[in-house]
Enzyme design. Structure first.
Site, PDB file in Angstrom:
ATOM      1  N   ASP A 142       0.886  -1.152   0.000  1.00 19.25           N
ATOM      2  CA  ASP A 142       0.000   0.000   0.000  1.00 19.25           C
ATOM      3  C   ASP A 142       0.938   1.220   0.000  1.00 19.25           C
ATOM      4  OD1 ASP A 142      -2.320   1.655   0.458  1.00 19.25           O
ATOM      5  OD2 ASP A 142      -1.657   1.812   2.539  1.00 19.25           O
ATOM      6  N   LEU A 143       0.452   2.368  -0.430  1.00 20.08           N
ATOM      7  CA  LEU A 143       1.343   3.533  -0.523  1.00 20.08           C
ATOM      8  C   LEU A 143       1.197   4.477   0.676  1.00 20.08           C
ATOM      9  CD1 LEU A 143       3.322   5.305  -2.209  1.00 20.08           C
ATOM     10  CD2 LEU A 143       1.321   6.272  -3.327  1.00 20.08           C
ATOM     11  N   ASP A 144       0.006   5.095   0.767  1.00 14.81           N
ATOM     12  CA  ASP A 144      -0.223   6.113   1.797  1.00 14.81           C
ATOM     13  C   ASP A 144      -0.205   5.473   3.190  1.00 14.81           C
ATOM     14  OD1 ASP A 144      -0.700   8.274  -0.075  1.00 14.81           O
ATOM     15  OD2 ASP A 144      -2.617   7.334  -0.529  1.00 14.81           O
ATOM     16  N   THR A 180       1.271  10.582   3.693  1.00 14.20           N
ATOM     17  CA  THR A 180       0.479  11.592   2.988  1.00 14.20           C
ATOM     18  C   THR A 180      -0.780  11.955   3.762  1.00 14.20           C
ATOM     19  OG1 THR A 180      -0.330   9.711   1.787  1.00 14.20           O
ATOM     20  CG2 THR A 180       1.183  11.158   0.604  1.00 14.20           C
ATOM     21  N   LYS A 211      -8.538   6.482   6.191  1.00 15.05           N
ATOM     22  CA  LYS A 211      -7.377   5.727   5.699  1.00 15.05           C
ATOM     23  C   LYS A 211      -7.826   4.593   4.795  1.00 15.05           C
ATOM     24  CE  LYS A 211      -3.828   6.164   9.214  1.00 15.05           C
ATOM     25  NZ  LYS A 211      -3.239   5.495  10.377  1.00 15.05           N
ATOM     26  N   SER A 242      -2.557   0.441  -4.332  1.00 13.04           N
ATOM     27  CA  SER A 242      -3.032   1.646  -3.647  1.00 13.04           C
ATOM     28  C   SER A 242      -4.390   2.093  -4.174  1.00 13.04           C
ATOM     29  CB  SER A 242      -2.023   2.778  -3.882  1.00 13.04           C
ATOM     30  OG  SER A 242      -2.558   4.011  -3.478  1.00 13.04           O
ATOM     31  N   ALA A 243      -5.181   2.707  -3.294  1.00 13.49           N
ATOM     32  CA  ALA A 243      -6.486   3.249  -3.694  1.00 13.49           C
ATOM     33  C   ALA A 243      -6.330   4.615  -4.357  1.00 13.49           C
ATOM     34  CB  ALA A 243      -7.365   3.393  -2.460  1.00 13.49           C
ATOM     35  N   LYS A 290     -10.859  -1.257  -1.599  1.00 14.22           N
ATOM     36  CA  LYS A 290     -10.613  -2.094  -0.434  1.00 14.22           C
ATOM     37  C   LYS A 290     -11.807  -1.897   0.520  1.00 14.22           C
ATOM     38  CE  LYS A 290      -5.698  -0.988  -0.929  1.00 14.22           C
ATOM     39  NZ  LYS A 290      -4.536  -0.259  -0.409  1.00 14.22           N
ATOM     40  N   GLU A 339       0.163  -3.094   4.789  1.00 22.24           N
ATOM     41  CA  GLU A 339      -1.020  -2.232   4.865  1.00 22.24           C
ATOM     42  C   GLU A 339      -1.122  -1.506   6.194  1.00 22.24           C
ATOM     43  OE1 GLU A 339      -3.664  -0.792   3.939  1.00 22.24           O
ATOM     44  OE2 GLU A 339      -3.886  -1.454   1.896  1.00 22.24           O
ATOM     45  N   ASP A 340      -1.614  -0.256   6.159  1.00 18.96           N
ATOM     46  CA  ASP A 340      -1.840   0.472   7.417  1.00 18.96           C
ATOM     47  C   ASP A 340      -3.319   0.681   7.702  1.00 18.96           C
ATOM     48  OD1 ASP A 340      -2.207   2.361   5.306  1.00 18.96           O
ATOM     49  OD2 ASP A 340      -2.040   3.962   6.779  1.00 18.96           O
TER      50      ASP A 340
HETATM   51  C1  BG6 Z   1      -5.651   6.021   0.086  1.00 19.02           C
HETATM   52  C2  BG6 Z   1      -5.645   6.946   1.284  1.00 19.02           C
HETATM   53  O1  BG6 Z   1      -4.386   5.453  -0.085  1.00 19.02           O
HETATM   54  O2  BG6 Z   1      -5.993   6.749  -1.097  1.00 19.02           O
HETATM   55  C3  BG6 Z   1      -6.992   7.631   1.398  1.00 19.02           C
HETATM   56  O3  BG6 Z   1      -5.374   6.207   2.460  1.00 19.02           O
HETATM   57  C4  BG6 Z   1      -7.324   8.353   0.091  1.00 19.02           C
HETATM   58  O4  BG6 Z   1      -6.980   8.522   2.479  1.00 19.02           O
HETATM   59  C5  BG6 Z   1      -7.270   7.363  -1.067  1.00 19.02           C
HETATM   60  O5  BG6 Z   1      -8.610   8.945   0.162  1.00 19.02           O
HETATM   61  C6  BG6 Z   1      -7.543   8.019  -2.421  1.00 19.02           C
HETATM   62  O6  BG6 Z   1      -6.511   8.928  -2.711  1.00 19.02           O
HETATM   63  P1  BG6 Z   1      -6.519   9.974  -3.890  1.00 19.02           P
HETATM   64  O7  BG6 Z   1      -5.090  10.415  -3.986  1.00 19.02           O
HETATM   65  O8  BG6 Z   1      -6.977   9.248  -5.126  1.00 19.02           O
HETATM   66  O9  BG6 Z   1      -7.462  11.067  -3.541  1.00 19.02           O
HETATM   67 MG    MG Z   2      -2.691   3.281   3.488  1.00 22.03          MG
END
Ligand code: BG6
Ligand code: MG
Length: 216
Positions: free
Chosen positions: A9-11, A17, A45, A114-115, A145, A169-170
């Site tokens: 996962d990224l964020d 972020t 998150k 990542s989402a 997810k 994952e967090d």
């Molecule tokens: C996830 C974050 O990785 O990405 C969420 O944990 C965020 O907080 C989601 O809403 C979507 O991100 P983005 O950059 O497409 O707005």
């Molecule tokens: Mg995350």
């Protein structure tokens, strides 16, 4: 046999972020006369952008038509992108580079799950794009997810079976997604909602290849 690939996962796992998401959502909430708290931010998150906005509108008790919702999400994203465009390699979280290097040296495949629709920009800004053999982000997946789609797609692109993959994952939704995908998962952080993870660590300095292999 066993362990062949990692999906990150990224964020919150590779970069922090959440603080930028917080500032951008707070600014948006304030334009709607609603105060957005850190506790609320925690609950976003792993939640997609549109879903996050829906939750915020819900907390604010506001009903807003879909086209206006899209405008609000776009506005929030423009502020968020402005902030992440200033990110640099010193925002990669502790332990990440060492682990990525160790995995590469040992021919373990590396994918992103990542989402975020801004994942590529963040990887480029922080200089870690080249570690990845496959990128799956919010522009590619249809189901967020805890649906396993993001990780199953990652395994497919890496050409490995899900049971040979480990996810980092967090977010609890992400941990559930990894488990539904039939993968092992390491939870990053300390919250009790990460209890379903096979192993829980505070951050990536606390894990290495040897510890990973013991999970398989
Ligand atoms: C996830 C974050 O990785 O990405 C969420 O944990 C965020 O907080 C989601 O809403 C979507 O991100 P983005 O950059 O497409 O707005
Ligand atoms: Mg995350």
């Amino acid at each position: 046999m066993g362990f062949k690939a990692c999906l990150f996962d990224l964020d919150g796992v590779l970069v922090d972020t959440a603080k930028y998401h917080f500032l951008a959502w707070k600014r948006l909430a304030n334009t709607l006369d609603f105060d957005f708290s850190e506790e609320m931010n925690e609950q976003l998150k792993g939640v997609s952008r549109v879903e996050s906005l829906r939750k915020i509108l819900d907390w604010a008790g506001l009903q807003i038509p879909n086209d206006k919702q899209n405008e609000l999400a776009t506005l929030k994203n423009s502020w968020y992108v402005e902030m992440i465009s200033g990110m640099s390699s010193n925002e990669v979280l502790p332990g990440a580079i060492n682990l990525l290097e160790e995995l590469r040296k040992n021919n373990i495949k590396i994918g992103l799950g990542s989402a975020s629709k801004n994942a590529k920009l963040i990887l480029d800004q922080t200089g870690i794009t080249s570690y990845f053999d496959a990128l799956v982000d919010g522009n590619i997946v249809r189901n967020s997810k805890p649906d396993p789609e993001v990780f199953l797609k990652g395994a497919e692109l890496l050409n490995v079976t899900p049971s040979n993959c480990l996810v980092f994952e967090d977010a609890s939704a992400g941990i559930d997604a990894a488990i539904s995908a039939g993968m092992k998962v390491v939870g990053i952080g300390s919250t009790k909602d990460l209890g379903n993870a096979h192993l829980l660590v505070q951050n990536l300095t606390q894990i290495n290849l040897n510890a990973i292999q013991q999970l398989f």
